[in-house]
Design an enzyme around this catalytic site. Structure first.
Site, PDB file in Angstrom:
ATOM      1  N   HIS A   9      15.723 -25.160  32.576  1.00 16.26           N
ATOM      2  CA  HIS A   9      16.915 -24.874  31.782  1.00 16.26           C
ATOM      3  C   HIS A   9      17.945 -25.994  31.835  1.00 16.26           C
ATOM      4  O   HIS A   9      18.130 -26.653  32.853  1.00 16.26           O
ATOM      5  CB  HIS A   9      17.561 -23.568  32.267  1.00 16.26           C
ATOM      6  CG  HIS A   9      17.988 -23.616  33.708  1.00 16.26           C
ATOM      7  ND1 HIS A   9      19.213 -24.053  34.107  1.00 16.26           N
ATOM      8  CD2 HIS A   9      17.312 -23.280  34.835  1.00 16.26           C
ATOM      9  CE1 HIS A   9      19.303 -23.980  35.426  1.00 16.26           C
ATOM     10  NE2 HIS A   9      18.152 -23.525  35.901  1.00 16.26           N
ATOM     11  N   ASP A  10      18.578 -26.229  30.692  1.00 16.24           N
ATOM     12  CA  ASP A  10      19.721 -27.140  30.563  1.00 16.24           C
ATOM     13  C   ASP A  10      19.358 -28.603  30.806  1.00 16.24           C
ATOM     14  O   ASP A  10      20.252 -29.435  31.004  1.00 16.24           O
ATOM     15  CB  ASP A  10      20.873 -26.722  31.489  1.00 16.24           C
ATOM     16  CG  ASP A  10      21.331 -25.309  31.222  1.00 16.24           C
ATOM     17  OD1 ASP A  10      21.933 -25.065  30.172  1.00 16.24           O
ATOM     18  OD2 ASP A  10      21.057 -24.422  32.076  1.00 16.24           O
ATOM     19  N   GLY A  44      16.562 -27.679  36.894  1.00 20.87           N
ATOM     20  CA  GLY A  44      17.612 -27.467  35.908  1.00 20.87           C
ATOM     21  C   GLY A  44      18.633 -28.591  35.863  1.00 20.87           C
ATOM     22  O   GLY A  44      18.882 -29.277  36.860  1.00 20.87           O
TER      23      GLY A  44
END
Length: 261
Positions: free
Chosen positions: A118-119, A136
């Site tokens: 994520h991200d 992340g």
């Protein structure tokens, strides 16, 4: 778009000439651009935005929810730029409330079994080799190459045109134009071969090399080296990119390797 033995949610926005092979599942709130091929047994979940002329190979899972216990089900995206190839069994998670999106740029190659959490934000023309794990919030610059089975700590930044050796544990930021290897991960020179292939002149490569000699081979600490580079090296795009990267590094940059000649 009713391909035999594939499921496409009626709410997905699929360009007319996209090819979707059997046994693939495409969820609601997905957009796929013209000329893209989706192989068999691919799962594309809510929040995926896939560009034009991409190739998604069998077994990939795009835009699954983050593997983050703080994730609260918020709307977020996983964005893949035009002309990017995602090989077999790659997993790309969508973003969290921190940034709202995971982004992979244009003309990238994400090789088999890599994981992009994520991200993350990956620039254009990057290569992520087989089995790489990005935690992340990792940032990867344009034209960077991360060798197979490397593991990258969360919030790490990897600069443009950097090259990281296979099997590396990346715990510190990797400045642009460098090669990184050894354990702990260390500076082992500049990526001169890659720079030549991308049109950098001999003079420009020498300039980058001189900057990193001051930073890594003159026994200065990072603050001293930055001051000397600013005072003695001509202001150029490459010099400023290196200095900006170092100044903005939240985790600190990798160290030098004492074995360099």
């Amino acid at each position: 778009m009713n391909q035999p033995l594939a499921y496409v949610h009626p709410g997905a926005k699929i360009a007319r000439n996209v090819v979707i092979d059997p046994f693939t599942t495409i969820h609601n709130n997905v957009e796929i651009g013209e000329g893209t091929w989706i192989g068999s047994n691919v799962t594309i979940m809510e929040g995926a935005r896939i560009g034009k002329n991409c190739n998604i190979f069998p077994g990939a899972v795009i835009a699954a929810v983050p593997q983050d216990l703080k994730f609260g089900g918020e709307d977020s995206l996983a964005i893949i730029g035009d002309n990017t190839t995602v090989r077999e069994c790659v997993t790309i998670n969508r973003g969290t409330s921190a940034s709202g999106k995971t982004v992979i740029g244009q003309n990238c190659l994400i090789m088999a079994t890599a994981h992009i959490a994520h991200d993350c934000n990956i620039g254009n023309n990057a290569i992520i080799v087989n089995g790489v794990a990005l935690a992340g919030h990792v940032t990867v610059g344009n034209f960077a190459i991360i060798g197979g089975l490397a593991a990258v700590h969360q919030f790490i930044s990897i600069g443009e045109h950097a090259m990281i050796s296979g099997g590396s544990l990346v715990r510190k930021d990797v400045p642009p134009f460098t090669k990184a290897a050894k354990e702990p991960l260390s500076y082992v020179g500049i990526n001169s071969v890659g720079l030549r292939r991308r049109g950098f002149t001999t003079e420009k490569i020498r300039e980058v090399q001189d900057i990193y000699r001051i930073l890594y081979q003159k026994n200065y600490n990072t603050s001293q080296a930055v001051s000397i580079i600013e005072a003695e090296m001509e202001a150029t795009n490459e010099r400023d990119e290196i200095l900006d990267f170092i100044k903005n590094s939240s985790r600190g940059i990798m160290k030098g390797y004492s074995g360099i000649g």
